[in-house]
Design an enzyme around this catalytic site. Structure first.
Site: not given
Length: 179
Positions: A102-103, A106, A157, A163, A169
């Site tokens: 995962e990027d 949250d 962010v 993005d 990105r």
């Protein structure tokens, strides 16, 4: 240094050099833990693509790579909390070690949904490797979260795959929203 992405201004939060260093550290850990396995690196598109590409280059063990695409933001600054599956998993993960890449994590809503979905496919194990984690935003307990690049404040962010309105990105560094 500040950058403008669409109609918002962002300031540098994490440098590319720091990301590179932490990605190499995560890669070393994964290499050690999965050297006797044929893990599946499962990326969650679109945000993971930069991190996942750099991460798997740091893991010289035999592996497979697959992708899924889920969305819950759809261009805004906050999750809509409605998860849409845009691309489903195309390989069989039964009995396999899965490293979910995962990027950012949250609220954990999308991740909880995805881990539950994957569990039904009977993998040997599921572990999550997230570049960014916002502990103050987390709403779910997700014990599968084992590998975290950076814990950050609950700020929006962009960059390094993340993005805003499908822009930003391509930025090398990670930037936080200027308020």
């Amino acid at each position: 240094m500040k950058v403008k992405v669409d109609d918002l201004e962002f300031e540098k939060m994490i440098s590319f050099e720091a990301i590179e260093k932490r990605t190499a550290e995560l890669g070393a850990i994964l290499t050690e833990q999965y050297q006797d396995s044929l893990p599946v690196f499962l990326g969650v598109l679109n945000g993971c693509f930069v991190f996942m590409a750099d991460l798997v280059k740091q893991v010289p063990v035999p592996c497979q790579i697959a992708f899924m695409k889920l969305s819950s933001y759809r261009g805004g600054l906050e999750s809509t909390r409605e998860i849409i599956e845009e691309l489903d998993l195309k390989i069989d993960i039964a009995g396999r070690d899965v490293i979910l890449v995962e990027d950012i994590v949250d609220t954990g809503n999308t991740l909880r949904y995805l881990v539950d979905k994957l569990r039904a496919l009977k993998p040997k194990s599921i572990k999550v490797c997230a570049l960014l984690y916002k502990p103050d935003a987390m709403e779910h307990e997700i014990p599968e979260m084992q590998y975290i690049g950076f814990e950050i404040e609950n700020k929006f962010v962009v960059g390094y795959g993340l993005d805003y309105k499908e822009q930003g990105r391509n930025l090398k560094d990670i930037y936080q929203l200027v308020k």
